[in-house]
Design an enzyme around this catalytic site. Structure first.
Site, PDB file in Angstrom:
ATOM      1  N   LYS A   1       0.842  -1.191   0.000  1.00 53.83           N
ATOM      2  CA  LYS A   1       0.000   0.000   0.000  1.00 53.83           C
ATOM      3  C   LYS A   1       0.885   1.251   0.000  1.00 53.83           C
ATOM      4  CE  LYS A   1      -3.613   0.513   2.772  1.00 53.83           C
ATOM      5  NZ  LYS A   1      -4.371   0.453   4.057  1.00 53.83           N
TER       6      LYS A   1
ATOM      7  N   LYS B   1     -15.635  -3.969  20.684  1.00 50.42           N
ATOM      8  CA  LYS B   1     -14.431  -3.349  21.248  1.00 50.42           C
ATOM      9  C   LYS B   1     -14.344  -3.608  22.756  1.00 50.42           C
ATOM     10  CE  LYS B   1     -14.166   0.334  17.773  1.00 50.42           C
ATOM     11  NZ  LYS B   1     -14.441   1.775  17.491  1.00 50.42           N
TER      12      LYS B   1
END
Lengths: 285, 285
Positions: A3, A86
């Site tokens: 990337k 989370k």
């Protein structure tokens, strides 16, 4: 590894190591040996895949682990399915007694640009963005995503933030105030959409999950008013504004000016190009 | 209403009102109208029945709600099933944004008296008590249950404790240090018992749940070492010793002396007399 952002970091002399969260714990431990602070920026829906990284961090004595939160303030359960995932990782951290810091940053400017009738800023609007929630009068804490790293750099070297939750945000605004900066768009029926998507109980890696999350953010931030500094303190957060009064983040006005001048940038580009996202999104319009 | 302790309170001028947590919300709201602070001391396994009381407290504007915690420090999940139930009520409080204070007090002296070979203090030993966990060298924070009310009276009028968790304890001791005060009893295999009881997934109002809880306390306090002031701070608690340095609780030595002099008192008397508890307990020996 290929990337542009990763290559950019490597150019700056950052050591890049690829590893597999689902691979062997020995490999993860090897990758983390000698590391003081681990910061996870995994995709939100994949946070429970962090458990292996958390265990490896504990095993090699990492001194501070920052799990992937970096979003709005919300109660542990009952408002945002994404938050509940989370909290599962946070609870695992607490169970194994790994030193931690939770960093939440409010809602990003970048995912909240309105889709203007003129289409003038569509180039920068997130694909799943459309409309504003309910009456637009609930205060919401916002941050420019480009400031998140700057906050994080301060927070991870600060002894006051060890084993604490920190809330960093740039500005508290209602959506009406926000759209006075840009242009107003009509409100929508949020809660029914949330119920509808919840009933589907979508898997975290599905398009439906992203849509559910976006609607739950609306409900949490714009109906319930969860994402405010006052609620953050109620839930036990320290405020970055108290810790770092000298740090001035990018204002929404500055960001909107950039976008209107054509200097904005779409976020979640890997998502917006998925045909499935476009199709799912169309169904909601 | 007819319990001696309740009649005692009434004699002191305390207004006693009976109400039904499973009854109408209007009744609960009526009972709570004008009340500033609500303190729940429900049976631990029934904490989720508090939800209706919490909702009513929010509806009438109660300024501080103290849910029934009053036990050891532990992570939100993964160590104590009882703790997980309490966290469910805590999460509900956070979801509806009711002002709160969580008070934990460590392990009570009164439920940790050893069963001495001589049988000398059996009159004061809790029916489910038997043996000490593993090697007896893990630090554990203890409190005399008679001090809990004195801590609570300070905590609920203290602005520093609003929307915080507070850990009040009298002494940190290992079980070996504790039994040097009294008399040593042999260690047992805890974790296998926990697994065995967990596999049964007992209902919170069952005898098996009480046994599971006791074994999980052993595991959490004496194996994992969860119940220490350091771990409390790691998890976000304030320490009562920091807040109220002038308050000296009853020492374990004082309590043990009382018990050896025959001035102790059995706790959970309503439980110890149940034939089912005695039978279940016998099965574990």
């Amino acid at each position: 590894m290929q990337k542009p952002q990763v290559l950019d970091l490597a150019d700056k002399g950052v050591k890049i190591v690829a590893t597999d969260l689902a691979g062997s714990e020995e490999e993860l431990k090897k990758a983390l040996t000698g590391i003081e602070v681990v910061i996870s920026t995994i995709y939100g829906g994949s946070v429970t895949a962090e458990i292996s990284l958390i265990n490896a961090a504990k095993a090699v004595g990492v001194q501070r682990y920052v799990p992937c939160f970096f979003a709005t303030v919300a109660p542990p359960t009952g408002a945002l399915r994404l938050r509940e995932l989370k909290e599962e990782t946070f609870n695992h951290i607490k169970k194994i007694k790994l030193p931690y810091t939770i960093i939440d940053v409010g809602w990003w400017y970048q995912v909240n640009l309105p889709r203007l009738p003129s289409g003038r800023i569509d180039y920068a609007v997130m694909e799943t963005s459309d409309g504003i929630a309910v009456d637009g009068n609930v205060p919401v804490a916002f941050t420019d995503m480009r400031d998140i790293g700057l906050y994080t750099a301060r927070i991870i070297v600060d002894p006051r933030t060890l084993n604490r939750m920190v809330f960093a945000y740039n500005e508290v605004l209602t959506f009406n105030q926000m759209y006075d900066v840009a242009e107003r768009v009509p409100a929508e029926e949020i809660e029914a959409q949330v119920r509808e998507m919840e009933a589907k109980d979508p898997a975290p890696d599905s398009v439906d999950f992203i849509t559910l999350t976006h609607r739950q953010y609306w409900n949490s931030c714009c109906v319930r008013g969860d994402n405010t500094p006052e609620n953050a303190q109620y839930l036990g957060y320290l405020l970055a504004k108290d810790l770092y009064p000298e740090f001035a983040g990018i204002t929404l006005e500055t960001y909107c000016r950039e976008v209107l001048e054509g200097k904005g940038k779409k976020v979640y580009e890997h998502i917006q190009d998925l045909p499935s996202i476009k199709a799912a999104n169309k169904g909601l319009h």
